[in-house]
Design a protein around this motif. Structure first.
Motif, PDB file in Angstrom:
ATOM      1  N   LYS A   1       0.813  -1.219   0.000  1.00 16.12           N
ATOM      2  CA  LYS A   1       0.000   0.000   0.000  1.00 16.12           C
ATOM      3  C   LYS A   1       0.853   1.279   0.000  1.00 16.12           C
ATOM      4  CE  LYS A   1      -3.819   2.449   0.459  1.00 16.12           C
ATOM      5  NZ  LYS A   1      -4.720   2.660  -0.696  1.00 16.12           N
ATOM      6  N   PRO A   2       2.036   1.329   0.655  1.00 13.00           N
ATOM      7  CA  PRO A   2       2.847   2.550   0.591  1.00 13.00           C
ATOM      8  C   PRO A   2       3.247   2.982  -0.811  1.00 13.00           C
ATOM      9  CG  PRO A   2       3.612   1.149   2.370  1.00 13.00           C
ATOM     10  CD  PRO A   2       2.606   0.353   1.594  1.00 13.00           C
ATOM     11  N   SER A   3       3.146   2.092  -1.785  1.00 13.32           N
ATOM     12  CA  SER A   3       3.538   2.452  -3.149  1.00 13.32           C
ATOM     13  C   SER A   3       2.633   3.522  -3.756  1.00 13.32           C
ATOM     14  CB  SER A   3       3.526   1.205  -4.042  1.00 13.32           C
ATOM     15  OG  SER A   3       2.202   0.679  -4.154  1.00 13.32           O
ATOM     16  N   GLU A   4       1.452   3.767  -3.153  1.00 15.56           N
ATOM     17  CA  GLU A   4       0.533   4.777  -3.678  1.00 15.56           C
ATOM     18  C   GLU A   4       0.114   5.774  -2.607  1.00 15.56           C
ATOM     19  OE1 GLU A   4      -2.878   2.724  -5.124  1.00 15.56           O
ATOM     20  OE2 GLU A   4      -3.508   2.019  -3.143  1.00 15.56           O
ATOM     21  N   THR A   5       0.892   5.893  -1.554  1.00 18.62           N
ATOM     22  CA  THR A   5       0.550   6.778  -0.442  1.00 18.62           C
ATOM     23  C   THR A   5       1.384   8.051  -0.502  1.00 18.62           C
ATOM     24  OG1 THR A   5      -0.001   4.877   0.946  1.00 18.62           O
ATOM     25  CG2 THR A   5       0.411   6.969   2.061  1.00 18.62           C
ATOM     26  N   SER A   6       0.730   9.173  -0.838  1.00 22.60           N
ATOM     27  CA  SER A   6       1.434  10.460  -0.877  1.00 22.60           C
ATOM     28  C   SER A   6       0.571  11.611  -0.389  1.00 22.60           C
ATOM     29  CB  SER A   6       1.910  10.752  -2.302  1.00 22.60           C
ATOM     30  OG  SER A   6       0.804  10.856  -3.186  1.00 22.60           O
ATOM     31  N   THR A   7      -0.732  11.429  -0.302  1.00 20.37           N
ATOM     32  CA  THR A   7      -1.629  12.501   0.116  1.00 20.37           C
ATOM     33  C   THR A   7      -2.313  12.131   1.420  1.00 20.37           C
ATOM     34  OG1 THR A   7      -3.542  11.601  -1.070  1.00 20.37           O
ATOM     35  CG2 THR A   7      -2.050  13.042  -2.308  1.00 20.37           C
ATOM     36  N   LEU A   8      -3.021  13.111   1.994  1.00 21.00           N
ATOM     37  CA  LEU A   8      -3.748  12.861   3.231  1.00 21.00           C
ATOM     38  C   LEU A   8      -4.821  11.790   3.048  1.00 21.00           C
ATOM     39  CD1 LEU A   8      -4.201  16.528   4.487  1.00 21.00           C
ATOM     40  CD2 LEU A   8      -2.665  14.794   5.411  1.00 21.00           C
ATOM     41  N   ARG A   9      -5.487  11.850   1.916  1.00 21.02           N
ATOM     42  CA  ARG A   9      -6.519  10.846   1.656  1.00 21.02           C
ATOM     43  C   ARG A   9      -5.903   9.451   1.588  1.00 21.02           C
ATOM     44  NH1 ARG A   9      -8.425   8.305  -2.834  1.00 21.02           N
ATOM     45  NH2 ARG A   9     -10.640   7.720  -2.851  1.00 21.02           N
ATOM     46  N   ASP A  10      -4.748   9.333   0.914  1.00 18.05           N
ATOM     47  CA  ASP A  10      -4.069   8.042   0.841  1.00 18.05           C
ATOM     48  C   ASP A  10      -3.650   7.554   2.229  1.00 18.05           C
ATOM     49  OD1 ASP A  10      -4.305   8.161  -1.912  1.00 18.05           O
ATOM     50  OD2 ASP A  10      -2.330   9.090  -2.179  1.00 18.05           O
ATOM     51  N   ALA A  11      -3.140   8.505   3.041  1.00 17.60           N
ATOM     52  CA  ALA A  11      -2.668   8.121   4.370  1.00 17.60           C
ATOM     53  C   ALA A  11      -3.818   7.625   5.239  1.00 17.60           C
ATOM     54  CB  ALA A  11      -1.966   9.302   5.025  1.00 17.60           C
ATOM     55  N   ARG A  12      -4.952   8.331   5.206  1.00 18.58           N
ATOM     56  CA  ARG A  12      -6.108   7.879   5.982  1.00 18.58           C
ATOM     57  C   ARG A  12      -6.576   6.502   5.507  1.00 18.58           C
ATOM     58  NH1 ARG A  12      -7.963  13.366   5.739  1.00 18.58           N
ATOM     59  NH2 ARG A  12      -7.863  14.344   7.800  1.00 18.58           N
TER      60      ARG A  12
END
Length: 645
Positions: A97-108
């Motif tokens: 999942k970290p491969s597409e995590t860069s924004t607040l929405r992704d982090a939540r």
């Protein structure tokens, strides 16, 4: 004004909190998966995090990574679907999942998605370590969500420190803990679940109805507890602790198996002596139906049955921790009349295998005549004089019994029991292989016995006239000076301060047993006994609905009170204002619930002109400090505390 793009960025600290949440969430689940698979998932997580640290991984590369990870998991699980396969796939998806995590929405999204992992781990293990790691993951997730909320509101500059955030989360958990414990002990539990969950794709260590060459080595290298035993009264000596499991009758030249039809035959009564052992066994989950009991169980407890060879079986798979109360007694005569069908199975040997063993058996029979007991003693004497015990043995060839008896002359319990039974059958003595556990270790703190998977053992039973089935353990006949390599030696090799380690192990297992008793063993029956002390004799029908309604009202009242109390106590300025209100209330001048601060002050001023100036001034300053943007009043808090009507 902060733009939406700027608000949507995730800073380094928030990313680290998000990744820490994912890591802690994965940990209890990874501990339940095969070691090689868990290592591969961790590697994929580190790779995805490193590649996508500065910017998200391209969509095509993410799709390729997901396909590779899914294929690897299915291959490792041998393409069998089950609980552990589903949990492994979930862990793999969280890992990448970290491969597409860069924004607040992704982090939540990642935090919420990661929290599925510790809950899924409970499908595989309900131990205290899984619970502790799951709680740590939830606490970390709450801190991460607080941090992300601060980023979104662009208030990081004035946000609390990490220690303050952890303290705030700890207070929330402490507030909710009484409700959680109350629900755990008193929320109605059903005697059986409303739905089932899939079985495991990979079986847990445990006794099976088959014994193949080398098939026990993994289990015998596992020092985890298979069961815990508490005796009520005298306990047998360690040499008498033969825990009877599956009885194997059929031999195909390589493997021993148990015929299914044996289980359907009823168990006939046995003659027992005056010795009685009363005990309770706590079984660790195995996903099998096989139970074990001291040789021999006198009867089957509720929810189980005895086969004709006195194997004990549960009515349903042992997929959870179970407890069984048993009584056993060593038999004086065990089935002295052997039916023709059973005798035929107890003498059967495959044609064309082990010719040297068959020739030796014929020779001994001609020399000993009809004395079966003498022939058994001769075989045991041979073992004592010529054979050795070791785990380091090659896999047998086609004539494995011949190779063991005449060439290698060393092995472990599988070799000794199998070869001994073949030799006895070749000599015309009905025989069978019995599997189970031997011995155990007494916990010095709890006073109970722990039987581990590594205590798995196989021995023989021979049928002798007038006596019936008699236990014979050829492995125990090995001379002590010829015991070269044991599992205990391998586990203790190179370890210092062995006594201290044993003491620590006893304490750890005692704690685990307490967890099993307090948490995992709290079922519907124990809850019913608890509720009986409150006058509820039977939980069902209208009483169940009434209890559920009471719980719902208590939960709503508790949460409502906490929310109101939290709002009152969160802001010291608001607390001081409420105390000021209570001072005026003693004079009959309290503020009405729907009355704004300034309007209240003006009403009081009309009734008490002497207080007009001070109270109106305090009310204006309070309203400005509470609601106006960018207004600060450092002296207001002390002025509110000092003012008296």
């Amino acid at each position: 004004m902060v733009t939406d793009v700027a608000r949507d960025r995730i800073d380094k600290a928030s990313r680290l909190w998000t990744l820490a949440t994912a890591g802690l969430s994965l940990m209890p689940l990874l501990l339940q998966l095969p070691g090689g698979l868990a290592l591969a998932i961790v590697t994929a997580a580190l790779l995805a995090t490193a590649v996508a640290w500065r910017k998200p991984m391209p969509a095509g590369l993410r799709l390729l990574l997901a396909l590779v990870v899914v294929a690897a998991v299915l291959w490792k699980m041998e393409f069998r679907l089950g609980r552990d396969t589903g949990c492994a796939l979930l862990a793999a998806m969280i890992a990448i999942k970290p491969s597409e995590t860069s924004t607040l929405r992704d982090a939540r999204s990642m935090v919420g998605f990661a929290l599925f992992a510790p809950f899924s781990a409970f499908l595989l293990d309900q131990g205290p370590m899984t619970m502790l790691l799951g709680l740590l993951a939830v606490l970390c997730a709450l801190v991460a969500l607080q941090r992300l909320a601060a980023v979104e509101s662009s208030s990081l500059a004035g946000s609390p420190s990490a220690a303050q955030q952890l303290l705030a989360v700890g207070k929330l958990v402490g507030i909710g803990l009484p409700l959680v414990l109350t629900v755990f002990w008193l929320f109605p539990r059903l005697g059986s679940p409303l739905w089932g969950i899939p079985g495991r794709a990979l079986g847990r260590p445990g006794l099976s109805d088959q014994m193949t060459p080398g098939g026990w080595l993994d289990m015998m290298a596992d020092d985890r507890p298979a069961m815990r035993v508490e005796f009520f009264g005298p306990a047998p000596s360690q040499q008498q602790m033969y825990w009877r499991g599956p009885v194997l009758w059929d031999f195909d030249g390589r493997s021993w198996t148990q015929p299914r039809w044996i289980r359907g035959l009823p168990a006939k009564p046995i003659d027992t002596g005056n010795t009685r052992w009363d005990y309770q066994i706590e079984f660790e989950p195995t996903d099998r139906r096989q139970l074990v009991a001291l040789d021999l169980p006198m009867s089957a407890p509720a929810g189980s049955f005895l086969s004709s060879d006195y194997g004990l079986y549960a009515a349903s798979p042992l997929s959870a921790l179970t407890r069984w109360r048993l009584q056993s007694s060593p038999p004086t005569r065990f089935q002295p009349q052997l039916e023709a069908t059973l005798r035929q199975h107890a003498l059967a040997l495959p044609a064309g295998y082990n010719p040297r063993t068959l020739a030796l058996a014929r020779q001994w029979r001609s020399e000993t005549g009809d004395d079966d007991a003498a022939l058994v003693r001769r075989a045991l004497a041979w073992v004592t004089s010529d054979f050795a015990y070791t785990l380091d043995t090659p896999l047998p060839g086609r004539d494995g019994v011949d190779e063991f008896l005449f060439d290698q002359k060393q092995g472990y319990c599988q070799h000794f029991s199998s070869s001994f039974v073949v030799l006895m059958r070749a000599a015309g003595i009905p025989s069978r292989v019995v599997t189970g556990f031997a011995g155990g270790v007494r916990n010095s703190i709890g006073g109970y016995w722990v039987v581990r998977n590594m205590d798995a053992h196989a021995w023989a039973e021979v049928w002798l006239p007038e006596r019936g089935w008699v236990r014979v353990d050829p492995t125990a006949a090995v001379a002590p000076e010829r015991i070269y390599d044991t599992l205990e030696d391998r586990l203790t090799a190179g370890s210092g301060a062995l006594g201290q380690l044993d003491r620590l192990g006893d304490f750890s297992d005692w704690m685990r047993r307490g967890w099993n008793d307090l948490v995992l063993g709290f079922n519907a029956d124990r809850q019913q006994r608890l509720l009986q002390s409150f006058g509820i004799e039977h939980l069902g029908g209208s009483r169940l609905g009434m209890l559920l309604g009471v719980f719902a009202m208590l939960a709503l009242a508790w949460m409502g009170w906490l929310l109101a109390r939290g709002e009152r106590q969160r802001d010291p300025l608001l607390r001081a204002w409420h105390r000021l209100d209570r001072r005026y209330a003693r004079l009959g001048l309290q503020r009405q619930p729907d009355e704004p601060a300034l309007r209240w002050a003006e009403r009081v001023a009309r009734e008490r002109p002497e207080a007009a100036g001070t109270l109106v001034s305090l009310s204006r300053r309070f309203a400005a400090a509470r609601y106006a943007r960018g207004v600060g009043d450092a002296a207001l808090l002390n002025d509110l505390r000092r003012h008296r009507p």
